[in-house]
Design an enzyme around this catalytic site. Structure first.
Site, PDB file in Angstrom:
ATOM      1  CG  ASP A 205      23.528 -23.778  32.606  1.00  0.00           C
ATOM      2  OD1 ASP A 205      22.826 -24.322  33.473  1.00  0.00           O
ATOM      3  OD2 ASP A 205      23.106 -22.885  31.857  1.00  0.00           O
TER       4      ASP A 205
ATOM      5  CD  GLU B 288      19.230 -21.571  29.404  1.00  0.00           C
ATOM      6  OE1 GLU B 288      19.742 -22.631  29.811  1.00  0.00           O
ATOM      7  OE2 GLU B 288      18.069 -21.497  28.986  1.00  0.00           O
TER       8      GLU B 288
END
Lengths: 666, 253
Positions: free
Chosen positions: A228, A206
């Protein structure tokens, strides 16, 4: 090379559907859409999931039928046991919580023994007959499903959204996973894709995906850190950008840390308050807990933009829970949770051999980075103001679309772009004394490989057992067991004579592949794999959501409905066009032609022949190109005359948002 | 071992004599990938130096290596061969894992030296923590020799570390002790740096030996003389590195 699993041959459906067809969307103008291979990028999130693709040179999110870009990762079982996904499933969480499930990502690739903490905080209902070492099964009404099957339902919804958008089947996807996901969690995600009828071309981390979305537009060299913090997972990745190469130097994280933890903390406090102040114990009341959960999530979101928020929750027996939370109190409460991101960041710096001052840019990803306190923490840790140009909820999906485009052969926008990612955890094998011998170290660029040699300990021994582990700890029992391999069919020789070469290869998805060869005989040794926490090939095959034939049938039905809707739109647009001044500029012949095509379309639209309707739509589209151009000219010239674009009838254009637009914060 | 470049399409490197014909277009310009049609070629079992088209020399231009690594990644990486046939994808996976393994090993001075020693068939003592644990678990004697010039210092340091751990257990703090240990640490780090300097002189010895022999194999005894020195330095260096790590751990606990 023998894979852990043989790859399922998903039938390749490379049918180019109406490449370069013109279509009128909600606007009065013809918009050129290119339908190429349709490899989509999917962000399968803990809280929300999204699907995106590259439209020309720009990645865009494909909205669901409710117009929303985010599909909540909630799955419910409807009254007639049909699965309901996304926004419409959310009400089931409160009305019939035993028929709904959320945050399923937390259970992907995990065994019953490692989810004890999760079970205290999340209303997961496990099947009663579950055995240790077995793949988890979750109860949903009277059904039981494994986490990959539940994730597959979400993926299938995204697949359908994309198919509706393209008017063509979608069979290939790039799916993102937290960078710190281990092998079992990655394999489970890949299985979910297969169950949903998707060929998963690549699993992308991601934070790295997010960096691709950012890098697309900046294309500059330097060191970038991606922080993140999502719904359930935290990742930190440090990358070196060099002329289009995105080289991950170090990554770290916690696959059980995110906004969920903040929600659970607030729920616990509310439940304690209610017990203390109102004398009601609601901890076993699933409906009430879900109502509280909904309220505290709203409060959490509001506190990112307001100094305080008032909670007012209706409880059973007409009671109410009222409380005011200030941002200051909120920040004190969540401090211990967000502080847990510091350790992984420090380790990543250490592994990258960098100091915070050497980082050129910091990028924030994930909904939880909207919390001002989180931003302050990042600013302090990285000694600079973080970037928030892109919507933190969408940036991962947009990056996945960029990667999908690269895999599909690239385009002008992605030319020269290449992602070099790493494995987040060391790969080891158990050696004498229960010690882990690390053979591929964490932060090694993938694909990466290591070769080990094994021999026998007794004469004529035909099998050798290998235990593969993942993790940083010295002792095998402290690492994550990945699988046990049995090397079989070693030719009979005296002890110590056979020399079995075993090659461990971590592929570009971060998934382990193993092959073995007995060197003295040159014989390929057979490997039998017992994944410690995964589905077997046969199990996955049995789970694949409805047969492909059914999917085709469904698809044709939906295609027909979509075509009819498009007919309505184009005919309405044409009516409007006839009233515009541009209509008068057409020749009589052109008008006649258009009238003929209009009649033809209206006629075939009553039949069930999709191809005929499609053809008639395309014909009318092409036939009205000049009209649309003339209308465009009129619109532009009236805009030049002082009218604003809003006043001239420009229509709405495409509904997909521009990904480089300023992030919208709630 | 060849000293000629096998990277045919990178920069202005000359075409080597040992190019193969491309499986796909038949052109005689293929090494890892075909310079003519760009197709990835089947991997051949080569050592890491040869993979990068370099002689097995230890003084190495890391910036140039990085450039080669990026250039080759753009040809071999599975992402850029995702639309190729399954056999080509397999080769791409193997080639790019070989590329990554080679780059990871060669860019790091210690790993590079250890790799050369491995190619020369020389074994290092096992100094890893895992080796220690394993030795402890199996009761085998671990192959580890304290460098003679460090015997006294190590003995004293170990006593102090033991004292520090005891103190911490009792919740006591002795600033003098911490200061002394920190002093040892600085001395050890200086020794560590000196050893790296020493290692580099052996690199130069090795490289000139390779150059003198113009790519053909240098006499075994001459090679062994230099590798023995490198082994000695690396063993001492690993020993000191582990000591420093223990000191850091004790101070941080």
């Amino acid at each position: 090379m023998q894979r852990w699993r043989s790859e399922l041959k998903v039938r390749s459906q490379n049918e180019e559907v109406n490449a370069n067809h013109f279509c009128i969307l909600t606007s009065d103008f013809c918009i050129l859409t290119m339908s190429s291979d349709h490899i989509v990028g999917i962000d399968l999130g803990t809280t929300n999931s999204l699907v995106a693709f590259m439209q020309g040179e720009t990645p865009v999110v494909i909205p669901g039928d409710d117009g929303s870009n985010l599909v909540p990762s909630v799955v419910a079982l409807g009254e007639s046991s049909q699965p309901i996904i996304g926004n419409s499933a959310r009400r089931y969480l409160i009305e019939t919580p035993e028929r709904a499930v959320y945050s399923i990502k937390r259970l992907m690739g995990r065994g019953i023994e490692d989810i004890q903490e999760e079970l205290k905080l999340f209303p997961f209902r496990l099947a009663e007959d579950l055995q240790p070492g077995e793949v988890l099964r979750i109860k949903l009404g009277n059904h039981t499903s494994t986490p990959p099957e539940i994730s597959a339902l979400i993926l299938r919804q995204l697949k359908r959204n994309a198919e509706r958008y393209f008017g063509a089947p979608v069979t290939k996807a790039v799916i993102t996973v937290p960078a710190y996901f281990n092998d079992a969690q990655r394999q489970a995600t890949k299985d979910a894709g297969r169950i949903a009828g998707l060929e998963v071309l690549r699993l992308v981390n991601e934070p790295t995906a997010a960096s691709l979305a950012y890098g697309l537009d900046k294309k500059q060299n330097g060191i970038v850190a991606v922080y993140d913090l999502g719904g359930g997972t935290f990742d930190i990745s440090i990358l070196k950008l060099h002329d289009g190469i995105f080289e991950v130097i170090a990554t770290n994280g916690d696959t059980h840390l995110g906004g969920d933890d903040i929600d659970n903390l607030l729920i616990t406090i509310a439940l304690d308050d209610i017990r203390g102040d109102l004398g009601v114990d609601l901890r076993r009341n699933a409906e009430a807990v879900q109502a509280i959960r909904k309220a505290v999530i709203e409060a959490k979101i509001a506190l990112s933009s307001q100094p305080s928020v008032k909670l007012d929750i209706e409880l059973p027996q007409g009671k109410r829970y009222r409380r005011e939370i200030t941002r200051e109190q909120f920040e004190q409460l969540i401090q211990p949770i967000i502080d847990r991101t510091v350790g992984p960041c420090k380790q990543a710096f250490k592994d990258a051999n960098l100091k915070p001052e050497q980082i050129d840019e910091v990028v924030l990803v994930g909904g939880s980075t909207r919390i001002p306190k989180v931003r302050a923490l990042v600013k302090e840790m990285f000694c600079r103001e973080p970037h928030t140009d892109l919507n933190p909820d969408e940036v991962v999906a947009l990056g996945a679309a960029v990667q999908a485009n690269i895999l599909g052969g690239g385009s002008l926008a992605t030319e020269n772009m290449l992602l070099l990612d790493v494995t987040p955890l060391s790969l080891g094998i158990e050696v004498a004394g229960g010690v882990t011998d690390k053979i591929i170290l964490r932060n090694s660029t993938i694909p990466a490989s290591a070769t080990q040699f094994y021999t026998t300990q007794i004469d004529g021994q035909a099998n050798v057992a290998i235990h593969v582990l993942q993790g940083e700890r010295e002792l095998a029992k402290d690492c994550r067991s990945l699988a046990r391999f049995d090397l079989k069919g070693i030719p009979p020789m005296a002890a110590g004579i056979p020399r079995v070469e075993v090659k461990f290869l971590i592929d570009a998805n971060g998934i382990l592949n193993v092959s073995a060869r007995e060197q003295r005989s040159g014989k390929q040794a057979e490997i039998q794999v017992q994944p410690s926490y995964g589905l077997t090939d046969e199990q996955v095959e049995g789970m694949i959501l409805d047969s492909f034939d059914n999917a085709e049938e469904d698809f044709r039905k939906r295609q027909l409905i979509e075509a009819r809707n498009e007919t309505e739109t184009i005919l309405a647009a044409l009516e409007k066009g006839k009233k515009s001044p541009a209509w008068g500029q057409l020749t009589t012949d052109e008008k006649k032609q258009i009238a003929k095509m209009e009649k033809a379309l209206a006629a075939v639209n009553k039949e069930d022949d999709y191809q005929a309707i499609r053809k008639a739509i395309d014909a009318l589209n092409q036939g009205t190109t000049r009209l649309a151009e003339l209308m465009m000219d009129t619109a532009v010239s009236s805009a030049l005359k002082g009218k604003t674009m809003d006043e001239t009838d420009l229509g709405e254009g495409t509904t997909a948002p521009h990904p480089m637009a300023k992030a919208e914060f709630k | 071992m060849t000293t000629k470049s096998t990277l045919t399409a990178i920069g202005s490197k000359p075409l080597p004599d040992d190019t193969h014909s491309c499986w796909s277009c038949g052109d005689m310009r293929a090494a890892h990938f075909c310079a003519s049609c760009g197709k990835v070629q089947p991997p051949s079992p080569v050592d890491y130096f040869t993979f990068f088209g370099m002689p097995p020399k230890l003084n190495l231009d890391v910036a140039a290596l990085e450039k080669d690594f990026y250039d080759l990644s753009r040809r071999l990486h599975p992402d850029l061969n995702a639309r190729a046939g399954s056999q080509e994808q397999e080769w791409s996976l193997e080639q790019s894992s070989l590329l990554n393994d080679a780059y990871r090993t060669l860019r790091d001075p210690i790993k590079r030296t250890e790799y050369l020693l491995h190619l020369e068939g020389v074994a290092l003592e096992e100094q890893s923590k895992a080796a220690t644990e394993r030795a402890r678990a199996t009761g085998e004697v671990k192959k580890q020799i304290v460098p003679p010039d460090l015997l006294e210092e190590v003995f004293e340091l170990n006593m102090q570390l033991e004292e520090l751990r005891m103190n911490k257990k009792m919740g006591e703090d002795d600033p003098n002790l911490t200061k002394e240990i920190a002093g040892h640490k600085i001395a050890l780090e200086a020794k560590h740096d000196a050893l790296l300097q020493e290692l580099q002189t052996y690199w130069t010895d090795w490289d000139s030996l390779i150059e003198r022999n113009h790519g053909s194999k240098a006499p075994a005894e001459e090679r062994a003389k230099i590798t023995a020195k490198m082994v000695d330095v690396l063993n001492r260096r690993n020993y000191i590195r582990n000591l420093v790590r223990d000191v850091n751990a004790a101070l941080e606990e």
